[in-house]
Each structure stands twice: as structure tokens, then as C-alpha cells.
Motif scaffolding. Structure first.
Motif, mmCIF file in Angstrom:
data_model
loop_
_atom_site.group_PDB
_atom_site.id
_atom_site.type_symbol
_atom_site.label_atom_id
_atom_site.label_comp_id
_atom_site.label_asym_id
_atom_site.label_seq_id
_atom_site.Cartn_x
_atom_site.Cartn_y
_atom_site.Cartn_z
ATOM 1 N N TYR A 195 31.302 18.939 51.367
ATOM 2 C CA TYR A 195 30.096 18.399 50.892
ATOM 3 C C TYR A 195 29.320 19.505 50.057
ATOM 4 C CZ TYR A 195 30.631 14.488 54.185
ATOM 5 O OH TYR A 195 31.132 13.229 54.793
ATOM 6 N N PHE B 43 29.804 20.530 61.985
ATOM 7 C CA PHE B 43 29.568 21.158 60.518
ATOM 8 C C PHE B 43 29.040 22.821 60.652
ATOM 9 C CE2 PHE B 43 28.363 17.913 57.055
ATOM 10 C CZ PHE B 43 28.413 16.736 58.028
ATOM 11 N N GLY B 44 29.635 23.321 59.403
ATOM 12 C CA GLY B 44 29.389 24.743 59.376
ATOM 13 C C GLY B 44 27.750 24.903 58.940
ATOM 14 N N LYS B 45 27.289 26.157 58.586
ATOM 15 C CA LYS B 45 25.860 26.254 58.464
ATOM 16 C C LYS B 45 25.851 26.393 56.820
ATOM 17 C CE LYS B 45 24.523 28.975 62.396
ATOM 18 N NZ LYS B 45 23.882 30.361 62.801
ATOM 19 N N GLN C 87 25.417 19.885 48.659
ATOM 20 C CA GLN C 87 24.114 19.456 48.941
ATOM 21 C C GLN C 87 23.076 20.138 48.178
ATOM 22 O OE1 GLN C 87 22.359 20.251 52.920
ATOM 23 N NE2 GLN C 87 21.020 18.549 52.721
ATOM 24 N N PHE D 92 29.736 13.755 49.180
ATOM 25 C CA PHE D 92 31.132 14.029 49.498
ATOM 26 C C PHE D 92 31.968 14.669 48.086
ATOM 27 C CE2 PHE D 92 35.056 13.508 51.453
ATOM 28 C CZ PHE D 92 35.895 13.189 50.649
ATOM 29 N N LEU E 65 36.434 18.310 55.657
ATOM 30 C CA LEU E 65 35.573 17.702 54.528
ATOM 31 C C LEU E 65 34.639 18.697 53.817
ATOM 32 C CD1 LEU E 65 35.797 15.589 57.082
ATOM 33 C CD2 LEU E 65 34.695 14.099 55.149
ATOM 34 N N PHE F 297 14.291 18.453 58.519
ATOM 35 C CA PHE F 297 14.876 17.334 57.420
ATOM 36 C C PHE F 297 15.716 16.614 58.315
ATOM 37 C CE2 PHE F 297 15.325 15.839 53.441
ATOM 38 C CZ PHE F 297 16.699 15.735 53.072
ATOM 39 N N MET G 272 38.160 15.385 51.034
ATOM 40 C CA MET G 272 38.832 15.317 52.546
ATOM 41 C C MET G 272 40.137 15.861 52.463
ATOM 42 S SD MET G 272 39.289 12.122 54.890
ATOM 43 C CE MET G 272 37.556 11.782 55.609
ATOM 44 N N LYS H 31 18.567 16.774 48.458
ATOM 45 C CA LYS H 31 18.257 16.068 49.550
ATOM 46 C C LYS H 31 19.713 15.669 50.348
ATOM 47 C CE LYS H 31 14.607 13.558 47.427
ATOM 48 N NZ LYS H 31 13.996 12.444 47.081
ATOM 49 N N ALA H 32 20.461 14.388 49.986
ATOM 50 C CA ALA H 32 21.697 14.116 50.547
ATOM 51 C C ALA H 32 22.745 14.792 50.110
ATOM 52 C CB ALA H 32 21.731 12.628 50.538
ATOM 53 N N PRO H 33 23.663 15.466 51.299
ATOM 54 C CA PRO H 33 24.739 15.871 50.914
ATOM 55 C C PRO H 33 25.697 14.736 50.149
ATOM 56 C CG PRO H 33 24.430 16.391 53.199
ATOM 57 C CD PRO H 33 23.353 15.481 52.750
ATOM 58 N N GLY I 249 22.221 24.872 59.530
ATOM 59 C CA GLY I 249 23.151 23.979 59.349
ATOM 60 C C GLY I 249 22.844 22.377 59.705
ATOM 61 N N LEU J 75 18.460 13.514 58.480
ATOM 62 C CA LEU J 75 19.315 12.775 57.672
ATOM 63 C C LEU J 75 20.232 11.527 58.466
ATOM 64 C CD1 LEU J 75 21.216 15.807 55.793
ATOM 65 C CD2 LEU J 75 20.057 13.990 54.713
ATOM 66 N N LEU K 257 28.727 22.565 52.164
ATOM 67 C CA LEU K 257 28.807 22.379 53.467
ATOM 68 C C LEU K 257 30.350 21.997 53.984
ATOM 69 C CD1 LEU K 257 25.719 20.060 54.239
ATOM 70 C CD2 LEU K 257 25.938 22.467 55.001
ATOM 71 N N PHE L 221 25.578 9.969 53.540
ATOM 72 C CA PHE L 221 24.335 10.394 53.895
ATOM 73 C C PHE L 221 23.237 9.564 53.353
ATOM 74 C CE2 PHE L 221 25.191 13.918 56.854
ATOM 75 C CZ PHE L 221 26.182 14.317 56.508
ATOM 76 N N GLY L 222 22.015 9.473 53.807
ATOM 77 C CA GLY L 222 20.979 8.938 53.213
ATOM 78 C C GLY L 222 20.254 10.050 52.606
ATOM 79 N N ASN L 223 19.407 10.042 51.772
ATOM 80 C CA ASN L 223 18.464 11.020 51.186
ATOM 81 C C ASN L 223 17.528 11.736 52.145
ATOM 82 O OD1 ASN L 223 19.302 10.619 48.549
ATOM 83 N ND2 ASN L 223 17.987 8.888 48.054
#
Lengths: 112, 110
Positions: free
Chosen positions: B36, B100-102, B38, B45, B34, A88, B48, B41-43, A43, A90, B88, A103-105
């Protein structure tokens, strides 16, 4: 609109070398800024967060450090990388309370 | 210690199936939950949630929060291969950053 930029996208560094990852946010002022690391199966791990210039909170003691030299700039650094620093990374920002993280990439760091 | 637990950890379904992802939490001074998505790359949104029993919906995705039982579910109906991702769940405690969870890895096969 707000945007977040994070670079580089990928990085391969030898053990013992320094590290500098940069993140900038545009279109907002005084954001909360965050650095996370994501390892497979574990995570998102919060490393550092900042609620203002020069204010850094560290969540995990390790050989990484963070700085916020300007309002919308957040830098993750290390003087000497370890193999275990691979992962990784972020960067993220949020606005007022009860607003989501954006988030960014990400940067995929491999320490060899 | 604040904790977020997601289940299942991974899931494989066929296109068209409906899936339910679970998120349970234990945090002090709950403020919001929240979700997300993924991919590589980026998570990004999704939702909420701050109030119990009020469903948030976006297309084929929906989510609801139960603050009494301390959990949330994310539903995806008529799944498509493009839904394949890690989902997530995160919870915002009192005055500290998100926990965050896993994640749940969803694979949708044609």
C-alpha cells in the motif's frame, strides 16, 4: 462501485469524554470490516474486526469497543477517553478471501 | 507470532533515482502479500502477490515475491516527488486479518 465513508475527519476531545466514530460501506454486502489505529513509528495496529452483523473480534484489550449494528456499518466507541487514545483511526473493508483491504480516509483524534 | 519487517524505515532520494523497498515476513499459512501507499490519509492499494517469481507491474512501480526466502521487494524507477509517501507491506496469514509492517517513509527531493 464500492465506497467507504468514515467520519469525522478530525476530532479533539477532553480526557474522560465519550467517543463515537462511524464507518459505512456502500456498494457491497456482508463485507469484512476493520478498525485500525496508526501511531507515529508504530505502523497499523488492528483494534477490531467483524465478519458479520453482531460478530466482533477484539485484538487489543483497552477501553475501546466496537459494534456492527447493520451489515455495512461499523462503530468505534469509548465511554471515557484516555490521553493514550490519541492517534489516527482507520476503518477498512474487504470482500472475499484474497481481496485487498480498502481504507476510509481516517479520523485524527486528539485527546487533551 | 506473525511478523512483518520492512526496511529501510526511511529513505531520501533525488528525483530520477530508482529505489527498492524491502519486506520480510514470518507468518503461519501464508495466503498473500500486499503493498500500500499512504500519503496523508488512507492507504491506497498497490499490489497483491500470491505466487513466487511473478512480477506485478504498474507504470514505474513493480513488485515481486519470494515465498522460499519469505520476502518481497517494491521497486520504483525514475522516482518523482509525487512518489513521496509511506509504503506499507502487509501479509495475510491463514484465517486472521492482515499483519502490517511499520512502513518505509520515502522522500523524493527535486
Amino acid at each position: 462501485s464500492q465506497t467507504i465513508h468514515q467520519w469525522p475527519a478530525t476530532l479533539v476531545q477532553p480526557v474522560g469524554s465519550p467517543l463515537s466514530l462511524e464507518c459505512t460501506v456502500e456498494g457491497t454486502s456482508n463485507p469484512n470490516l476493520y478498525w485500525y489505529r496508526q501511531a507515529a513509528g508504530r505502523g497499523l495496529q488492528l483494534l477490531f474486526y467483524s465478519v458479520g452483523i453482531g460478530q466482533i473480534s477484539s485484538e487489543v484489550p483497552q477501553n475501546l469497543s466496537a459494534s456492527r449494528p447493520q451489515d455495512r456499518q461499523f462503530i468505534l466507541s469509548s465511554k471515557k477517553l484516555l490521553l493514550s487514545d490519541s492517534g489516527f483511526y482507520l476503518c477498512a473493508w474487504s470482500g472475499a478471501r484474497n481481496s485487498p483491504l480498502h481504507f476510509g480516509n481516517g479520523t485524527r483524534l486528539t485527546v487533551t | 507470532e506473525d511478523k512483518v519487517v520492512q526496511s529501510p524505515l526511511s529513505l531520501v532520494v533525488h528525483e530520477g533515482d530508482t529505489v527498492t523497498l524491502n519486506c520480510s515476513y514470518e507468518v503461519t499459512n501464508f495466503r498473500s502479500l500486499l503493498w500500500y501507499k499512504q500519503e496523508k490519509k488512507a492507504p491506497t492499494f498497490l499490489f497483491m502477490l500470491t505466487s513466487s517469481g511473478i512480477e506485478k507491474k504498474s507504470g514505474r512501480l513493480s513488485s515481486i515475491l519470494d515465498k522460499k526466502e519469505l520476502f518481497s521487494i517494491l521497486n520504483i524507477t525514475a522516482t518523482q516527488t509525487g512518489d513521496s509517501a509511506v509504503y506499507l507491506c502487509a501479509v495475510e496469514p491463514g484465517n486472521t486479518p492482515l499483519v502490517f509492517g511499520k512502513g518505509t517513509r520515502l522522500s523524493v527531493i527535486a
